[in-house]
Design a protein around this motif. Structure first.
Motif, short mmCIF file in Angstrom:
data_model
loop_
_atom_site.label_atom_id
_atom_site.label_comp_id
_atom_site.label_asym_id
_atom_site.label_seq_id
_atom_site.Cartn_x
_atom_site.Cartn_y
_atom_site.Cartn_z
N VAL A 167 0.42 -16.94 69.99
CA VAL A 167 1.82 -17.27 70.21
C VAL A 167 2.21 -16.78 71.61
O VAL A 167 1.50 -15.99 72.22
CB VAL A 167 2.74 -16.64 69.14
CG1 VAL A 167 2.40 -17.18 67.76
CG2 VAL A 167 2.62 -15.11 69.15
N ASP A 168 3.34 -17.25 72.12
CA ASP A 168 3.74 -16.89 73.48
C ASP A 168 4.02 -15.40 73.63
O ASP A 168 3.64 -14.77 74.61
CB ASP A 168 4.98 -17.69 73.90
CG ASP A 168 4.68 -19.17 74.07
OD1 ASP A 168 3.50 -19.51 74.32
OD2 ASP A 168 5.61 -19.98 73.95
N SER A 169 4.71 -14.84 72.64
CA SER A 169 5.09 -13.43 72.74
C SER A 169 5.32 -12.88 71.34
O SER A 169 5.88 -13.57 70.48
CB SER A 169 6.36 -13.27 73.58
OG SER A 169 6.74 -11.92 73.68
N LEU A 170 4.89 -11.63 71.13
CA LEU A 170 5.09 -10.97 69.85
C LEU A 170 6.02 -9.78 70.01
O LEU A 170 5.94 -9.05 71.01
CB LEU A 170 3.75 -10.45 69.30
CG LEU A 170 2.83 -11.44 68.59
CD1 LEU A 170 1.52 -10.75 68.25
CD2 LEU A 170 3.49 -11.99 67.34
N PRO A 171 6.90 -9.55 69.05
CA PRO A 171 7.69 -8.32 69.07
C PRO A 171 6.75 -7.14 68.87
O PRO A 171 5.80 -7.20 68.08
CB PRO A 171 8.63 -8.48 67.87
CG PRO A 171 7.95 -9.45 66.96
CD PRO A 171 7.18 -10.37 67.84
N TYR A 172 7.00 -6.06 69.60
CA TYR A 172 6.12 -4.89 69.55
C TYR A 172 6.88 -3.71 68.98
O TYR A 172 7.98 -3.39 69.43
CB TYR A 172 5.60 -4.56 70.96
CG TYR A 172 4.80 -3.29 71.04
CD1 TYR A 172 5.31 -2.17 71.68
CD2 TYR A 172 3.55 -3.21 70.46
CE1 TYR A 172 4.59 -0.99 71.74
CE2 TYR A 172 2.82 -2.04 70.51
CZ TYR A 172 3.34 -0.93 71.15
OH TYR A 172 2.62 0.24 71.19
N GLU A 173 6.31 -3.08 67.96
CA GLU A 173 6.91 -1.90 67.36
C GLU A 173 6.21 -0.64 67.85
O GLU A 173 5.02 -0.68 68.20
CB GLU A 173 6.81 -1.98 65.83
CG GLU A 173 7.47 -3.21 65.22
CD GLU A 173 8.98 -3.22 65.34
OE1 GLU A 173 9.56 -2.18 65.72
OE2 GLU A 173 9.60 -4.26 65.06
N GLU A 174 6.92 0.49 67.85
CA GLU A 174 6.35 1.72 68.40
C GLU A 174 5.11 2.19 67.64
O GLU A 174 4.25 2.89 68.19
CB GLU A 174 7.40 2.82 68.43
CG GLU A 174 7.94 3.20 67.06
CD GLU A 174 8.99 4.30 67.13
OE1 GLU A 174 9.28 4.89 66.08
OE2 GLU A 174 9.49 4.58 68.24
N TRP A 175 4.98 1.81 66.37
CA TRP A 175 3.83 2.26 65.59
C TRP A 175 2.62 1.34 65.72
O TRP A 175 1.55 1.62 65.20
CB TRP A 175 4.21 2.37 64.11
CG TRP A 175 4.73 1.10 63.51
CD1 TRP A 175 4.00 0.03 63.08
CD2 TRP A 175 6.10 0.75 63.31
NE1 TRP A 175 4.82 -0.96 62.60
CE2 TRP A 175 6.13 -0.55 62.73
CE3 TRP A 175 7.33 1.41 63.53
CZ2 TRP A 175 7.32 -1.20 62.40
CZ3 TRP A 175 8.49 0.76 63.20
CH2 TRP A 175 8.49 -0.52 62.65
N ARG A 197 4.70 -2.49 77.94
CA ARG A 197 4.99 -3.24 76.72
C ARG A 197 6.47 -3.03 76.39
O ARG A 197 6.97 -1.92 76.39
CB ARG A 197 4.11 -2.76 75.57
CG ARG A 197 2.64 -2.72 75.96
CD ARG A 197 1.81 -2.15 74.84
NE ARG A 197 1.63 -3.12 73.77
CZ ARG A 197 0.69 -3.02 72.87
NH1 ARG A 197 -0.15 -2.01 72.88
NH2 ARG A 197 0.58 -3.91 71.91
N THR A 198 7.14 -4.11 76.10
CA THR A 198 8.55 -4.01 75.78
C THR A 198 8.77 -4.30 74.31
O THR A 198 8.21 -5.25 73.78
CB THR A 198 9.35 -5.02 76.64
OG1 THR A 198 8.82 -6.33 76.44
CG2 THR A 198 9.28 -4.66 78.10
N PRO A 199 9.59 -3.49 73.63
CA PRO A 199 9.86 -3.72 72.21
C PRO A 199 10.48 -5.08 71.98
O PRO A 199 11.16 -5.59 72.86
CB PRO A 199 10.82 -2.59 71.84
CG PRO A 199 10.65 -1.55 72.91
CD PRO A 199 10.26 -2.30 74.15
#
Length: 199
Positions: A167-175, A197-199
């Motif tokens: 996919v183009d972009s995934l949401p990133y979580e701190e864990w 990396r941006t949340p």
């Protein structure tokens, strides 16, 4: 349903729609590409395919032929939500876990510390070009590998996927534990450890 769960549903449908021939061709191409970056002399952890994931059996067969030390994940018996990694051989007994996935029967003698593993091949549902990985949502790998940066020696983490899982972009979580590379049937994406990396 949150956006991550919606994305899981979409990508799982996408990969499950692949024909048997597409799956077979993809798995052989993935094997060839992966074997160009790992060594038979390494200790390699990997997984058995489930739910439309790209088939790892050609990789397993090739590494077995080269007498590679292979490990497979086992649901941790005492720490809920964590994994053990166990080595296997011809005598290994297998059992179905609660997700109906085959895993080696629990054996503390064959359990291997993460610091003694060279490469961990990881399943994923979706990935983006920046190397972010979206798993099934159970968090097993993220919990198990959460302290990996503090190990004196740490394994290389490689995600395996069909090309259609990008996919183009995934949401990133701190864990979310960062991985080092993603391998698909057509390419190898090496992830820069310095990238922002941006949340």
């Amino acid at each position: 349903m949150d956006s991550r769960q919606q994305l899981r549903t979409l990508i799982r449908q996408r990969r499950n729609s692949l024909s048997d021939e597409q799956q077979r061709t993809a798995s052989l191409a993935l094997r060839d590409r992966l074997l160009s970056i790992v060594s038979a002399q390494q200790t390699i952890a990997l997984y058995l395919t489930n739910d439309g994931e790209i088939d790892t059996s050609p990789i397993i067969d090739s590494l077995k032929e080269q007498n590679t030390r292979l490990l497979f994940p086992v649901l941790h018996p005492f720490k809920k939500g964590y994994l053990n990694f166990q080595s296997v051989n011809r005598e290994t007994q297998w059992t179905l876990n609660k997700y109906n996935i085959n895993e080696p029967q629990l054996n503390s003698i064959t359990t291997t510390p993460i610091s003694n593993i060279d490469v961990i091949l990881m399943p994923l549902v979706a990935f983006d070009p920046q190397g972010n990985r979206l798993g099934m949502g159970g968090g097993y790998y993220d919990r198990t590998l959460a302290q990996i940066q503090y190990l004196p020696t740490k394994p290389k983490l490689i995600g395996l996927a069909h090309d259609c899982q990008e996919v183009d972009s995934l949401p990133y979580e701190e864990w979310d534990v960062p991985i080092d590379a993603i391998v698909t049937p057509t390419r190898i994406i090496n992830v820069s450890p310095q990238r922002l990396r941006t949340p």
